[in-house]
Write a protein that holds these residues in place. Sequence first.
Motif, PDB file in Angstrom:
ATOM      1  N   ASN A  81     -16.415  11.649 -16.250  1.00  0.00           N
ATOM      2  CA  ASN A  81     -15.084  11.507 -16.847  1.00  0.00           C
ATOM      3  C   ASN A  81     -15.164  11.344 -18.356  1.00  0.00           C
ATOM      4  N   ARG A  82     -16.156  10.603 -18.813  1.00  0.00           N
ATOM      5  CA  ARG A  82     -16.326  10.419 -20.261  1.00  0.00           C
ATOM      6  C   ARG A  82     -16.591  11.756 -20.946  1.00  0.00           C
ATOM      7  N   ALA A  83     -17.417  12.584 -20.316  1.00  0.00           N
ATOM      8  CA  ALA A  83     -17.709  13.898 -20.891  1.00  0.00           C
ATOM      9  C   ALA A  83     -16.471  14.786 -20.866  1.00  0.00           C
ATOM     10  N   ARG A  84     -15.742  14.722 -19.770  1.00  0.00           N
ATOM     11  CA  ARG A  84     -14.546  15.554 -19.623  1.00  0.00           C
ATOM     12  C   ARG A  84     -13.496  15.199 -20.674  1.00  0.00           C
ATOM     13  N   GLU A  85     -13.411  13.932 -21.012  1.00  0.00           N
ATOM     14  CA  GLU A  85     -12.416  13.479 -21.985  1.00  0.00           C
ATOM     15  C   GLU A  85     -12.633  14.075 -23.374  1.00  0.00           C
ATOM     16  N   VAL A  86     -13.884  14.405 -23.705  1.00  0.00           N
ATOM     17  CA  VAL A  86     -14.160  14.984 -25.026  1.00  0.00           C
ATOM     18  C   VAL A  86     -14.406  16.486 -24.943  1.00  0.00           C
ATOM     19  N   GLY A  87     -14.195  17.064 -23.765  1.00  0.00           N
ATOM     20  CA  GLY A  87     -14.353  18.497 -23.604  1.00  0.00           C
ATOM     21  C   GLY A  87     -15.791  18.964 -23.531  1.00  0.00           C
ATOM     22  N   ALA A  88     -16.688  18.080 -23.076  1.00  0.00           N
ATOM     23  CA  ALA A  88     -18.109  18.422 -22.970  1.00  0.00           C
ATOM     24  C   ALA A  88     -18.464  18.730 -21.513  1.00  0.00           C
ATOM     25  N   PRO A  89     -19.607  19.385 -21.265  1.00  0.00           N
ATOM     26  CA  PRO A  89     -20.031  19.677 -19.886  1.00  0.00           C
ATOM     27  C   PRO A  89     -20.102  18.399 -19.045  1.00  0.00           C
ATOM     28  N   ASP A  90     -19.760  18.516 -17.762  1.00  0.00           N
ATOM     29  CA  ASP A  90     -19.677  17.310 -16.923  1.00  0.00           C
ATOM     30  C   ASP A  90     -20.162  17.578 -15.499  1.00  0.00           C
ATOM     31  N   ASN A  91     -21.301  18.263 -15.361  1.00  0.00           N
ATOM     32  CA  ASN A  91     -21.767  18.639 -14.022  1.00  0.00           C
ATOM     33  C   ASN A  91     -22.826  17.700 -13.444  1.00  0.00           C
ATOM     34  N   TYR A  92     -22.972  16.510 -14.006  1.00  0.00           N
ATOM     35  CA  TYR A  92     -23.941  15.542 -13.483  1.00  0.00           C
ATOM     36  C   TYR A  92     -23.507  15.107 -12.089  1.00  0.00           C
ATOM     37  N   ASN A  93     -24.482  14.908 -11.176  1.00  0.00           N
ATOM     38  CA  ASN A  93     -24.113  14.517  -9.816  1.00  0.00           C
ATOM     39  C   ASN A  93     -24.971  13.355  -9.319  1.00  0.00           C
ATOM     40  N   LEU A  94     -24.637  12.869  -8.132  1.00  0.00           N
ATOM     41  CA  LEU A  94     -25.311  11.698  -7.581  1.00  0.00           C
ATOM     42  C   LEU A  94     -26.795  11.953  -7.360  1.00  0.00           C
ATOM     43  N   GLU A  95     -27.148  13.133  -6.888  1.00  0.00           N
ATOM     44  CA  GLU A  95     -28.560  13.452  -6.667  1.00  0.00           C
ATOM     45  C   GLU A  95     -29.346  13.378  -7.975  1.00  0.00           C
ATOM     46  N   ASP A  96     -28.753  13.894  -9.055  1.00  0.00           N
ATOM     47  CA  ASP A  96     -29.400  13.823 -10.366  1.00  0.00           C
ATOM     48  C   ASP A  96     -29.651  12.365 -10.756  1.00  0.00           C
ATOM     49  N   TYR A  97     -28.648  11.527 -10.523  1.00  0.00           N
ATOM     50  CA  TYR A  97     -28.741  10.126 -10.932  1.00  0.00           C
ATOM     51  C   TYR A  97     -29.778   9.365 -10.112  1.00  0.00           C
ATOM     52  N   LEU A  98     -29.824   9.626  -8.810  1.00  0.00           N
ATOM     53  CA  LEU A  98     -30.801   8.948  -7.957  1.00  0.00           C
ATOM     54  C   LEU A  98     -32.223   9.367  -8.324  1.00  0.00           C
ATOM     55  N   GLU A  99     -32.407  10.637  -8.663  1.00  0.00           N
ATOM     56  CA  GLU A  99     -33.722  11.101  -9.120  1.00  0.00           C
ATOM     57  C   GLU A  99     -34.108  10.403 -10.419  1.00  0.00           C
ATOM     58  N   LEU A 100     -33.135  10.250 -11.307  1.00  0.00           N
ATOM     59  CA  LEU A 100     -33.382   9.586 -12.589  1.00  0.00           C
ATOM     60  C   LEU A 100     -33.783   8.133 -12.374  1.00  0.00           C
ATOM     61  N   LYS A 101     -33.082   7.444 -11.479  1.00  0.00           N
ATOM     62  CA  LYS A 101     -33.408   6.050 -11.185  1.00  0.00           C
ATOM     63  C   LYS A 101     -34.807   5.919 -10.598  1.00  0.00           C
ATOM     64  N   ALA A 102     -35.160   6.862  -9.736  1.00  0.00           N
ATOM     65  CA  ALA A 102     -36.487   6.830  -9.125  1.00  0.00           C
ATOM     66  C   ALA A 102     -37.565   7.019 -10.190  1.00  0.00           C
ATOM     67  N   PHE A 103     -37.306   7.916 -11.133  1.00  0.00           N
ATOM     68  CA  PHE A 103     -38.279   8.139 -12.205  1.00  0.00           C
ATOM     69  C   PHE A 103     -38.403   6.899 -13.092  1.00  0.00           C
ATOM     70  N   ALA A 104     -37.270   6.341 -13.488  1.00  0.00           N
ATOM     71  CA  ALA A 104     -37.290   5.169 -14.376  1.00  0.00           C
ATOM     72  C   ALA A 104     -37.976   3.987 -13.699  1.00  0.00           C
ATOM     73  N   ASN A 105     -37.707   3.807 -12.415  1.00  0.00           N
ATOM     74  CA  ASN A 105     -38.357   2.747 -11.639  1.00  0.00           C
ATOM     75  C   ASN A 105     -38.229   1.380 -12.308  1.00  0.00           C
ATOM     76  N   GLY A 106     -37.026   1.109 -12.830  1.00  0.00           N
ATOM     77  CA  GLY A 106     -36.775  -0.199 -13.425  1.00  0.00           C
ATOM     78  C   GLY A 106     -37.277  -0.363 -14.839  1.00  0.00           C
ATOM     79  N   ARG A 107     -37.715   0.728 -15.467  1.00  0.00           N
ATOM     80  CA  ARG A 107     -38.209   0.653 -16.844  1.00  0.00           C
ATOM     81  C   ARG A 107     -37.333   1.472 -17.788  1.00  0.00           C
ATOM     82  N   CYS A 108     -37.130   0.933 -18.980  1.00  0.00           N
ATOM     83  CA  CYS A 108     -36.405   1.663 -20.016  1.00  0.00           C
ATOM     84  C   CYS A 108     -37.157   2.950 -20.327  1.00  0.00           C
ATOM     85  N   MET A 109     -36.442   4.055 -20.394  1.00  0.00           N
ATOM     86  CA  MET A 109     -37.084   5.347 -20.589  1.00  0.00           C
ATOM     87  C   MET A 109     -37.451   5.614 -22.048  1.00  0.00           C
ATOM     88  N   ILE A 110     -37.187   4.662 -22.918  1.00  0.00           N
ATOM     89  CA  ILE A 110     -37.607   4.780 -24.317  1.00  0.00           C
ATOM     90  C   ILE A 110     -38.592   3.677 -24.692  1.00  0.00           C
TER      91      ILE A 110
END
Length: 215
Positions: A81-110
Motif C-alpha cells: 500500500n505504501r508503494a501504491r500510494e506513491v505510484g511505485a511498483p507493488d508486487n511484493y508478496n507473502l512468499e517473498d517476505y517469508l523467504e526474506l525472514k528465513a534468510f535474515a534469521n533474526g539478524r539485521c541485513m546490514i
Amino acid sequence: MNTNEKVFEVRTNRLGRFELYQNGKLVQKVCRTCGKVKLASEFLRYTQGHYRPDCHECFNKWQRKYIQENRDLRTVYRQRNRAREVGAPDNYNLEDYLELKAFANGRCMISGKKTDNLQVEHVQTLSKRVLGSTKGNIILVCEEVNQAKRDMSLFEFLQSERSRGLVDREQLERTIRYLADANGMTPQEYLDFLYRAEELAKDIKEFFENENKAN
C-alpha cells in the motif's frame, strides 16, 4: 442398578473420532490434530460449553501460527500500500517476505546485529518511486539502522556519516548476494541495477521539478 456403578460408553463424534464417556460425562477424546487420546480436561471449550476438537497444546500451536502468519500478511499489505500510494511498483508478496525472514534469521541485513525487532526497510526509498515494494528492494534491518538510514537509498546511506559503526561488510555482502540471486542476477548485475534505478530516480525528480517551475 447400583448408582455408584461406573458405566463407560464409547461414542463417535461428528468428525468420526471416538470419545469415551463415563456415566454420560466425557472423560477422554481423540485430538483432531495430533491424533492422541487425551483427557477431556486437556481440551478447551467453546463459549457454548462443548469441547473443541483440538487439544489445548495443538490449539495453542495453531493460534500462534495463525497470529504470526496474519502479522506477516499485514506487513506485506502495508508495504504494498505504501508503494501504491506513491505510484511505485507493488508486487511484493507473502512468499517473498517469508523467504526474506528465513534468510535474515533474526539478524539485521546490514549490521548483522541479532535482534527480535527486525524492521522492514527499502534498499531504495519509496519516495524515489522507482523500485517500490518489490523483491529486490526490501530488506530487514535493526531499529538503529532503520532510524539512521531513514530517507536515504542504500548507496547514500553507505556513503554518509549516518552509517558509521552500523555496517558489517560480510553481512552486507551476504545481503547483496541474496538479493541478486533472488532476482536472477549476479551481485554485480544487481549493483548495476540499483545504480541505474538511482539515476532514473534523479531524472524523474528533475523532470517534476522542471514541470513545477514551468507552471
